[in-house]
Design a protein around this motif. Structure first.
Motif, mmCIF file in Angstrom:
data_model
loop_
_atom_site.group_PDB
_atom_site.id
_atom_site.type_symbol
_atom_site.label_atom_id
_atom_site.label_comp_id
_atom_site.label_asym_id
_atom_site.label_seq_id
_atom_site.Cartn_x
_atom_site.Cartn_y
_atom_site.Cartn_z
ATOM 1 N N ALA A 124 29.071 56.063 34.435
ATOM 2 C CA ALA A 124 29.770 57.272 34.862
ATOM 3 C C ALA A 124 31.156 57.329 34.227
ATOM 4 N N ALA A 125 31.649 58.535 34.025
ATOM 5 C CA ALA A 125 32.965 58.723 33.400
ATOM 6 C C ALA A 125 34.039 58.009 34.206
ATOM 7 N N THR A 126 34.943 57.322 33.523
ATOM 8 C CA THR A 126 36.011 56.574 34.188
ATOM 9 C C THR A 126 37.391 57.013 33.713
ATOM 10 N N ASP A 127 37.477 58.224 33.161
ATOM 11 C CA ASP A 127 38.762 58.699 32.647
ATOM 12 C C ASP A 127 39.507 59.554 33.667
ATOM 13 N N GLY A 128 39.083 59.510 34.912
ATOM 14 C CA GLY A 128 39.752 60.255 35.966
ATOM 15 C C GLY A 128 39.315 59.725 37.310
ATOM 16 N N PRO A 129 39.670 60.439 38.392
ATOM 17 C CA PRO A 129 39.254 59.996 39.730
ATOM 18 C C PRO A 129 37.740 59.987 39.878
ATOM 19 N N ALA A 130 37.265 59.231 40.833
ATOM 20 C CA ALA A 130 35.836 59.139 41.109
ATOM 21 C C ALA A 130 35.274 60.517 41.446
ATOM 22 N N ALA A 131 34.010 60.706 41.140
ATOM 23 C CA ALA A 131 33.361 62.004 41.342
ATOM 24 C C ALA A 131 32.843 62.115 42.773
ATOM 25 N N ASN A 132 33.722 62.078 43.719
ATOM 26 C CA ASN A 132 33.371 62.313 45.114
ATOM 27 C C ASN A 132 34.547 62.997 45.791
ATOM 28 N N ASP A 133 34.352 63.395 47.029
ATOM 29 C CA ASP A 133 35.423 64.074 47.753
ATOM 30 C C ASP A 133 35.856 63.254 48.962
ATOM 31 N N SER A 134 35.826 61.919 48.799
ATOM 32 C CA SER A 134 36.135 61.030 49.917
ATOM 33 C C SER A 134 37.628 60.735 49.994
ATOM 34 N N LYS A 135 38.113 60.719 51.221
ATOM 35 C CA LYS A 135 39.477 60.262 51.479
ATOM 36 C C LYS A 135 39.442 59.129 52.503
ATOM 37 N N GLY A 136 38.419 58.299 52.415
ATOM 38 C CA GLY A 136 38.282 57.179 53.338
ATOM 39 C C GLY A 136 39.441 56.211 53.245
ATOM 40 N N CYS A 137 39.609 55.423 54.298
ATOM 41 C CA CYS A 137 40.765 54.520 54.378
ATOM 42 C C CYS A 137 40.668 53.356 53.404
ATOM 43 N N GLY A 138 39.555 53.242 52.678
ATOM 44 C CA GLY A 138 39.437 52.196 51.665
ATOM 45 C C GLY A 138 40.478 52.276 50.568
ATOM 46 N N THR A 139 41.146 53.415 50.423
ATOM 47 C CA THR A 139 42.226 53.511 49.444
ATOM 48 C C THR A 139 43.485 52.801 49.929
#
Length: 361
Positions: free
Chosen positions: A138-153
């Motif tokens: 998967a492309a890695t030149d930007g943010p992950a392709a999801n819409d998650s804002k989970g606390c794992g960040t």
């Protein structure tokens, strides 16, 4: 140097203590926790994963963040700028610990050789999916392709704030960029950045309200900051106006998403601000019906960076899982990012086994 080392060790070990304190009660209702632990909440380790003091993916990923930053420092010998791209490799090594039964025959770096890290402790689905997708091309030149804002960040981002001599805006961007490797929602990324700047202020010797105000100033300069700003403002109001109680914690959310986890941790630290109140703050941070290990880990990071290692409760510190490795990585971090690094490696020497421990590739 002594103060810096105490804050680095306090931050990492404090995060692990909060993680281990909250892990056994994650997913349990507040009523269930009180029935088991009393009205004072979780003040001691409960059995989890066959032992007392077991940590989760929160501590695991924080360790790999530390290792990634050290390896980024080593890379600068080759004329390569300090870059978060190295963190992709660090989190990929963490993914190995979640998919392999144990260390490979030739482990890549010091953490990959630790058997105890090859334990799945409820790793976040978003992190696993995003990192697996990147591994598959998967492309890695930007943010992950999801819409998650989970606390794992947020739960893995304290080490960015421990980097000395960096501008707060730079620290914010490092943490937010690395958060984007697994989480695509801007709030998840900005909450990680705000947390890193908060830790940066504490590391500099600021008190929590001052460090929090500084983090907010940096945060509001970024598009999409509103959810994180509102959550932090709610935490400050709650500390000022509401009773010190688990019900107040739960009014801030469940901690499953980034801004709520950060707000709960900040609230608990604000209402129990003294060095001799660390256990009180951690107990408040984990005694709720939500993501108790993550809110505990983040609160522990805050308290440890603020008060230093000596404030950590010994009755919790002595048996937290991975204490030796956490201490080693903390010391290694201090050496890499102070003048001590000149005695360990450089473009023209010395050439020690430091670069075997932390390959710059």
């Amino acid at each position: 140097m002594i103060d810096f080392r105490s804050r680095v060790r306090g931050c990492l070990l404090g995060g692990a203590i909060g993680d281990a304190l909250g892990a056994p009660v994650e997913f349990r209702s507040l009523a269930d926790i009180r029935a088991r632990c009393g009205d004072a909440g979780v003040r001691g380790y409960l059995p989890y994963e066959g032992r007392f003091g077991a940590v989760t993916d929160d501590t695991q990923m924080t360790l790999f963040t530390v290792e990634g930053l050290i390896r980024a420092g080593v890379r600068t010998d080759r004329g390569i700028g300090f870059t978060t791209a190295v963190l992709r490799g660090a989190y990929d090594r963490w993914l190995d610990t979640q998919t392999l039964p144990g260390p490979p025959r030739q482990p890549d770096g010091v953490l990959a050789a630790q058997p105890w890290l090859y334990a799945r402790r409820a790793p976040g689905t978003t992190c696993l999916t995003a990192l697996t997708s990147a591994r598959k091309g998967a492309a890695t030149d930007g943010p992950a392709a999801n819409d998650s804002k989970g606390c794992g960040t947020v739960m893995r981002s304290a080490p960015f704030g421990l980097l000395p001599g960096r501008d707060p805006g730079y620290v914010f961007d490092l943490a937010a960029t690395a958060a984007g490797y697994t989480h695509g929602h801007v709030t998840g990324q900005l909450a990680a950045g705000a947390f890193a700047v908060l830790v940066d202020g504490l590391r500099r010797g600021q008190d929590l309200p001052t460090a929090l105000a500084g983090a907010r100033r940096v945060l509001v300069g970024h598009a999409g900051h509103e959810e994180t700003t509102a959550a932090l403002d709610a935490a400050v109001r709650a500390a000022r106006e509401r009773p010190v109680a688990a019900e107040t914690v739960e009014s801030l959310g469940g901690g499953w998403i980034a801004e709520e986890a950060l707000a709960i941790a900040v609230y608990a630290a604000l209402v129990h601000p003294a060095p001799d109140q660390v256990t009180d703050a951690l107990a408040l941070a984990v005694t709720h019906s939500g993501d108790s290990d993550s809110t505990g880990a983040i609160c522990g990071n805050i308290l440890g960076a603020w008060h230093g290692e000596d404030a950590l409760p010994p009755e919790l510190l002595f048996e937290v899982e991975g204490r030796g490795v956490l201490g080693e990585l903390a010391d290694d971090f201090v050496w890499e990012f102070t003048d001590a690094r000149r005695r360990l490696h450089g473009e023209h020497g010395p050439h020690t086994r430091w670069t075997t421990r932390y390959p710059g590739a």
